[in-house]
Design a protein around this motif. Structure first.
Motif, short mmCIF file in Angstrom:
data_model
loop_
_atom_site.label_atom_id
_atom_site.label_comp_id
_atom_site.label_asym_id
_atom_site.label_seq_id
_atom_site.Cartn_x
_atom_site.Cartn_y
_atom_site.Cartn_z
N GLN A 74 1.71 -29.14 -45.25
CA GLN A 74 0.34 -28.72 -44.96
C GLN A 74 0.15 -27.24 -45.25
OE1 GLN A 74 -0.19 -30.39 -40.87
NE2 GLN A 74 -2.23 -30.83 -41.63
N TRP A 75 -1.08 -26.87 -45.49
CA TRP A 75 -1.52 -25.48 -45.66
C TRP A 75 -0.73 -24.76 -46.75
CZ3 TRP A 75 0.23 -26.51 -40.37
CH2 TRP A 75 -0.76 -27.10 -39.58
N LEU A 76 -0.33 -25.48 -47.76
CA LEU A 76 0.40 -24.89 -48.90
C LEU A 76 1.69 -24.19 -48.46
CD1 LEU A 76 -2.71 -23.23 -50.59
CD2 LEU A 76 -1.41 -25.05 -51.64
N LEU A 77 2.29 -24.63 -47.39
CA LEU A 77 3.48 -23.94 -46.90
C LEU A 77 4.70 -24.29 -47.72
CD1 LEU A 77 2.89 -24.21 -43.05
CD2 LEU A 77 2.68 -22.18 -44.50
N THR A 78 5.64 -23.37 -47.78
CA THR A 78 6.85 -23.58 -48.56
C THR A 78 7.87 -24.45 -47.82
OG1 THR A 78 7.67 -21.48 -47.69
CG2 THR A 78 6.65 -21.43 -49.86
N GLU A 79 7.72 -24.58 -46.52
CA GLU A 79 8.60 -25.44 -45.73
C GLU A 79 7.81 -25.87 -44.51
OE1 GLU A 79 10.89 -27.82 -45.07
OE2 GLU A 79 12.09 -26.61 -46.46
N LYS A 80 8.28 -26.90 -43.88
CA LYS A 80 7.53 -27.41 -42.74
C LYS A 80 7.71 -26.51 -41.52
CE LYS A 80 6.94 -31.81 -40.23
NZ LYS A 80 5.49 -31.89 -40.45
N VAL A 81 6.62 -26.38 -40.79
CA VAL A 81 6.68 -25.68 -39.50
C VAL A 81 7.17 -26.71 -38.48
CG1 VAL A 81 5.32 -24.45 -37.78
CG2 VAL A 81 4.75 -24.27 -40.20
N PRO A 82 8.15 -26.43 -37.60
CA PRO A 82 8.61 -25.11 -37.17
C PRO A 82 9.76 -24.51 -37.98
CG PRO A 82 9.60 -26.79 -35.79
CD PRO A 82 8.69 -27.51 -36.75
N ASN A 83 10.34 -25.30 -38.89
CA ASN A 83 11.55 -24.80 -39.55
C ASN A 83 11.30 -23.51 -40.33
OD1 ASN A 83 11.64 -28.04 -39.64
ND2 ASN A 83 13.62 -27.19 -39.13
N LEU A 84 10.11 -23.43 -40.93
CA LEU A 84 9.80 -22.23 -41.70
C LEU A 84 9.82 -20.99 -40.79
CD1 LEU A 84 8.78 -20.85 -44.32
CD2 LEU A 84 6.46 -21.43 -43.61
N CYS A 85 9.22 -21.12 -39.63
CA CYS A 85 9.15 -19.97 -38.72
C CYS A 85 10.54 -19.64 -38.16
CB CYS A 85 8.19 -20.26 -37.57
SG CYS A 85 6.55 -20.78 -38.12
N GLN A 86 11.29 -20.69 -37.87
CA GLN A 86 12.61 -20.48 -37.27
C GLN A 86 13.58 -19.81 -38.22
OE1 GLN A 86 13.20 -24.59 -35.93
NE2 GLN A 86 13.32 -23.80 -33.83
N ALA A 87 13.30 -19.88 -39.50
CA ALA A 87 14.20 -19.24 -40.45
C ALA A 87 14.26 -17.74 -40.23
CB ALA A 87 13.76 -19.55 -41.88
N CYS A 88 13.23 -17.18 -39.59
CA CYS A 88 13.24 -15.75 -39.30
C CYS A 88 13.33 -15.46 -37.81
CB CYS A 88 11.96 -15.09 -39.84
SG CYS A 88 11.83 -15.08 -41.63
N GLY A 113 19.56 -18.75 -39.87
CA GLY A 113 18.42 -18.77 -40.79
C GLY A 113 18.69 -19.74 -41.93
N PHE A 114 17.89 -19.66 -42.97
CA PHE A 114 18.12 -20.55 -44.12
C PHE A 114 19.48 -20.27 -44.74
CE2 PHE A 114 13.30 -21.03 -45.07
CZ PHE A 114 13.24 -22.12 -44.24
N GLN A 115 20.15 -21.34 -45.11
CA GLN A 115 21.45 -21.22 -45.76
C GLN A 115 21.35 -21.48 -47.26
OE1 GLN A 115 24.26 -20.36 -43.73
NE2 GLN A 115 22.47 -19.97 -42.44
N GLN A 116 20.59 -22.49 -47.58
CA GLN A 116 20.49 -22.87 -49.00
C GLN A 116 19.18 -23.63 -49.23
OE1 GLN A 116 22.94 -26.06 -51.09
NE2 GLN A 116 24.13 -24.23 -51.56
N MET A 117 18.58 -23.40 -50.38
CA MET A 117 17.41 -24.18 -50.81
C MET A 117 17.68 -24.64 -52.24
SD MET A 117 14.44 -21.63 -49.39
CE MET A 117 13.12 -22.71 -48.86
#
Lengths: 735, 319
Positions: B246-260, A536-540
């Motif tokens: 895009q869409w006011l997301l905090t990170e780019k998709v797919p990375n945002l989804c993959q974080a979970c 998952g995320f490590q650092q931001m």
């Protein structure tokens, strides 16, 4: 029709106002009329994201009536097709006020998207009779669709204070939305979802123009009582959402490109948002107590409900033999029911000179009481699936102490403890990884210093410790109940519900050495360390510098704005477990860890001036620029020959085009004040937006799948880049 | 003799009291005196509610200018001048609580201000006059993010006022993806209560989601298939003030989804340059809208789930 209404409204405003013009002290207003010419390189949803700038006329007017007791302000503007507003505000000073409004504006996402369907945007989307032509975008039906939503809202409000110490507020509004969204539907017939091989495209997908036709009605009322010492108010609200396009049906387009089409076209269904209702009750009160104390109490209750008649069949089978299979449902309908409870209490005091304290308690409970539905297939060949209900409770206690060290120096120390308990209750015996409970401890220190009349500064530091309680699961998902997946699931932490330490620093200063010059500077730093995340995320991390300055000199105004924002996110994941999901094990060709570093370097600046060119003539020139350089660096743990063939190794997997874009606007306008009533404005605007994003490079609408069939993409968001010139002439008359 | 003395005393009392009446309360110079030098400050004020005689508590019905600025006799007698006479001038150097007190003397009864004492603005020494100008009309929109102003699209003055202190928010409002504040469709106060609130970040609802649902009722559900971060906090995935994504997301998709999401199948796949259209192994999970190509109902779904087929399930937010 709407344009006519707006024009008629303006004419009424003008004529009524003009007839009372001699009562100059009470009446004022004006109107404007303009024309626009537009040169746009191509239709782009981004150009008019929230606007309707096009060639043609625009105009509006306002009228204000104000006597010693009553006032009335009316305003109407037509800005383009589907873009207008009418507002009316009035009342009796210190007694009551009311407002009415109608607004209409578009929210454009993406224009001229393509569709494989002959009737995109309808509730039953059909393929052309010649389906063999679908693998070539040039032979798709000529129908295209714009992803956009038109918003029309009407409403009003009344506030009554004449019955003091009582007061009464009521408001109501209705929002109507219509348009269409791009909705991607994955192939229902088993397109693989695993990683691809060279030259292939994983999974099959169809973009569908999902119709949007819904409305939201909101009403709220608040009744209260207030005197110098006490305040109490009771209120409530009701909101109703209705969706006239909840179900969208479409023919599945997938079939072997070289074989015969399926004998029966399977019909899939997209399910949109359900009709829902929400009502709430609230109480707010406060009391002034000794030691300059104020005790505030709020209590809110909200219940959201929804209803959907569930589909009791679903497309399945194979491409060659699609089947609409019946489903066994434990209930034919789903009734959603979510309740929110919120309590808040705050005590603010000044127990001694120059010291202010604040203590608070907050509790938020989201309880999901919705129906539990179990889906089983008729043949009983697979384990039933049941929805889970998500509830959580958030409890916060905290306090802060503010001490004034000197007349112009103030310090704040704060502490906040927040406990979040989450329940993601599966009703079946399947054990998910529960989303962890978390405990946040936040420490805040701030200084506010205004040493001189022209100098002020603020400094804030915040540290957050988030601890989580993670319970390892034994079977993360019913279909993926392999030991490898269980190990993976037990190693990943959802970034907002996992352990982390966060540091934030912000320094801001305002410098106004003269009345004519104002400068604001800010530096902000934020670091999130997810220190116990294996996957998952490590650092931001984010650093930001901002400058905002204004200068006025002999009628000339200058402004400058600069923002530089660098952010960095690092992430670790594991691809294909290769039979072992443990990230600490050595990589294999089918199971390896990978890291991603995403960086965004965003800078923006704006420069502008307005100055008198000659008597009665002023020039206003403005330039805004923004650029985001986004890139991602992917690093794989594995260097097997097969992956090297795909380019998956350390050497060439970086992506320099990851949400990169450039935006610039240049505007210039001449304003000629003919006399105190009449003015003309002549202007031009050059605006450009250019994206640089690898996800849209080399876009293909009909992309061949690895074995058979294609994905049919719409090109949604492919249109974002644009260049436009707008020229306009506007006449304004004020009385 | 007694009559003479009594008459003199009565005359003196009458004389002194009549003199005091004509001059106003002790220390006050009177509005006319103020306007003798500061006529320019009265033009706009004279049309505001502060100068309406029908409004019982308006300054014009009290001490005029000195209702807010304090007694000005010493200032006037000294011939005026900056800092002379101890007036409340609402300058930056003056204590915020002193400046706000001048307003709260009358506006304390406002229902808008019931939570002023609990709000962050008071703590951070923001005073009423930092945001409200009483002697001049609101300035026309100007500055960064206002290039559409000539075309009739103009952000509210409110956004610029808030942006004076909230510089980072002001910067985000012009990012590639943003709520339509610079376009003038909504304002900061559509979501925030600047005069104080007991809710987090001074928003106008007990939680972020309940606030967002006011405009985005279609996201309210409740859905049969819920996505927990969506139901808990919209801000987990969205940056409401603006984003480079895009869409006011905090990170780019797919990375945002993959974080979970990481499993042995596609959520754990490294979607790098090679998985794009121009790469060697294009993946539908990577190009265009990435994960959202297929998981279109990521905010929740009421579509059925087929236990024998995972590709069209509402439970995966696919339909």
């Amino acid at each position: 029709m709407k344009k006519g209404f707006a024009v008629a409204f303006v004419m009424v405003l003008v004529s009524v106002s003009a007839s009372y013009a001699e009562q100059a002290d009470m009446f004022s207003g004006g109107f404007f009329l303009g024309g626009r010419a537009l040169s746009l390189d191509h239709q782009s949803g981004k150009f008019n994201e929230y606007n309707a700038i096009g060639p043609g006329l625009f105009g509006g007017g306002d009228a204000r009536y104000d006597n010693d007791r009553y006032y009335l302000n009316a305003e109407a503007t037509y800005l383009g097709d589907g873009d207008m507003y009418v507002k009316l505000k009035g009342g009796k000073w210190d007694s009551f006020k009311y407002s009415l409004f109608y607004t209409e504006f578009p929210h454009n996402y993406s224009f001229e998207n393509k569709s494989v369907f002959i009737n995109p945007g309808s509730e039953n989307q059909a393929l052309p009779s010649s389906r063999a032509a679908l693998n070539n975008v040039n032979t798709w039906p000529s129908q295209s669709f714009d992803e956009k939503i038109s918003r029309k809202e009407v409403g009003g409000a009344v506030e009554v204070t004449a019955i003091r110490p009582f007061f009464f507020n009521v408001d109501a509004s209705r929002l109507q939305r219509s348009g269409q969204n791009a909705f991607g539907a994955v192939d229902a017939f088993g397109g693989t979802a695993s990683a691809g091989s060279a030259g292939s495209f994983t999974s099959r997908l169809t973009d569908i123009a999902q119709p949007v036709d819904d409305h939201t009605t909101n009403t709220n009322a608040l009744f209260g009582w207030k005197n110098k010492q006490y305040y109490a108010a009771f209120g409530g609200g009701f909101s109703e959402y209705g969706n006239s396009a909840e179900f969208t049906r479409f023919q599945e387009p997938f079939f072997p490109p070289t074989g015969a089409s399926p004998t029966t076209a399977a019909v899939g269904t997209i399910v949109g948002p359900p009709d829902n209702r929400s009502w709430n009750l609230k109480f707010a009160g406060n009391a002034k107590l000794p030691y300059s104390s104020v005790f505030s109490l709020t209590a809110d209750y909200q219940q959201n409900t929804s209803h959907t008649t569930l589909l009791n069949s679903i497309e399945t089978g194979t491409q060659a033999t699609p089947v609409i299979a019946p489903l066994q449902l434990s209930s034919p309908a789903f009734n959603g029911n979510v309740q929110y409870w919120h309590f808040g209490a705050t005590l603010t005091s000044s127990p001694m000179k120059d010291l202010t304290t604040k203590f608070y308690f907050k509790y938020l409970d989201r309880k999901d009481n919705s129906d539990v539905i179990t889906f089983a297939n008729s043949a009983g060949t697979a384990a039933p699936i049941t929805n889970s209900l998500y509830s959580f409770q958030k409890t916060s206690v905290g306090g802060e102490a503010t001490y004034r060290f000197m007349k112009n120096l103030k310090g704040v120390l704060g502490y906040d403890y927040t406990d979040t308990k989450r329940e993601d209750l599966p009703i079946t015996s399947i054990v998910f990884n529960n989303i962890p409970d978390t405990w946040d401890q936040k420490y805040i220190a701030q200084l506010v210093y205004n040493p001189l009349d022209w100098l002020g500064a603020r400094l804030k530091y915040q540290r957050l410790y988030r601890n989580s309680h993670f319970e390892p699961g034994t079977n993360p998902e019913p279909e993926a109940s392999t030991p490898a997946n269980t190990t993976l699931a037990n190693n990943i932490r959802r970034f907002d519900a996992g352990d982390k330490v966060q540091d934030m620093v912000k320094f801001t200063t305002d410098i106004t050495p003269t009345d004519a010059l104002g400068i604001a500077l800010e530096y902000a730093y934020k670091l999130d360390n997810f220190n116990r995340n294996t996957l998952g995320f490590q650092q931001m991390e984010e650093n930001e510098f901002i400058l905002d300055a204004n200068y006025v000199f002999k009628g000339m105004k200058l402004f400058a704005f600069f923002d530089y924002d660098m952010s960095h996110t690092s992430q670790t994941q594991r691809q294909g477990a290769g039979g072992n999901g443990d990230p600490s094990t050595p990589p294999s060709p089918t199971g390896f860890n990978w890291n991603a570093d995403m960086r965004n370097q965003n800078y923006a600046y704006g420069l502008g001036t307005s100055f008198p060119v000659m008597s009665k003539l002023a020039l206003i020139v403005q330039y805004d620029f923004e650029k985001n350089n986004g890139w991602a660096n992917f690093t794989s743990q594995s260097f097997t020959a097969a992956q090297t063939g795909l380019g998956i190794n350390n050497g060439n997997i970086d992506n320099p085009y990851w949400d990169g874009y450039t935006r610039q606007n240049i505007s210039a306008r001449l304003v000629f004040d003919y006399n105190q009533h009449l003015a003309f404005s002549l202007g031009c605007l050059y605006t450009q937006f250019r994206t640089n994003d690898g996800q849209y490079a080399g876009y293909q609408y009909a992309y061949p799948f690895s074995t058979n069939g294609s994905s049919y993409l719409s090109g949604a968001y492919l249109d974002q880049s644009y260049k436009a010139n707008v020229y306009y002439l506007r006449a304004m008359y004020r009385f | 003799m007694k009559r003479v003395l009594f008459s003199l005393l009565a005359f003196s009392i009458l004389f002194l009291s009549s003199h005091a009446w004509s001059a106003g309360p002790v220390g006050y110079a009177g509005t006319d005196t103020c306007l003798g030098c500061h006529q320019d400050r009265a033009t706009f004020m004279s049309k505001s509610p502060h100068w309406k005689k029908a409004v019982p508590g308006a300054p014009i019905n009290q001490e005029g200018c000195e209702s807010c600025h304090g007694p000005g006799a010493a200032h006037a007698e000294a011939g005026g001048g900056k800092g002379v006479g101890g007036l409340v001038t609402f300058s930056k150097k003056e204590r915020a609580d002193v400046k706000s007190a001048a307003c709260l003397n009358c506006h304390e009864h406002s229902t808008q201000l019931v939570n002023w004492d609990s709000g962050t603005h008071k703590t951070m020494d923001v005073s009423c006059s930092d945001c409200h100008t009483l002697h001049s009309p609101p300035k026309a929109p100007a500055g960064y993010g206002t290039t559409l102003a000539g075309l009739g699209y103009s952000p509210s003055r409110e956004y610029q006022v808030c942006g004076k202190c909230h510089l980072d928010v002001k910067a985000r409002l012009s990012r590639r993806s943003h709520h339509p504040i610079v376009e003038g469709r909504i304002t900061c106060s559509s979501c925030h209560q600047p005069h104080g609130s007991t809710y987090p970040a001074m928003i106008k609802a007990p939680s972020i989601n309940q606030l967002c649902y006011k405009c985005h009722a279609e996201k309210r559900g409740p859905f049969m298939w819920e996505h927990p971060p969506v139901d808990e906090n919209c801000a987990t995935c969205h940056a409401p003030h603006g984003s480079v994504h895009q869409w006011l997301l905090t990170e780019k998709v797919p990375n945002l989804c993959q974080a979970c999401h990481d499993t042995t199948t596609h959520p754990g796949t490294m979607y790098s340059k090679q998985s794009l259209f121009t790469g060697k192994a294009p993946a539908v999970q990577s190009v265009g809208r990435a994960c959202l190509n297929c998981h279109s109902n990521v905010h929740g779904s009421n579509a059925p789930a087929n236990p024998a087929n995972e590709f069209n399930r509402g439970s995966y937010f696919l339909r």
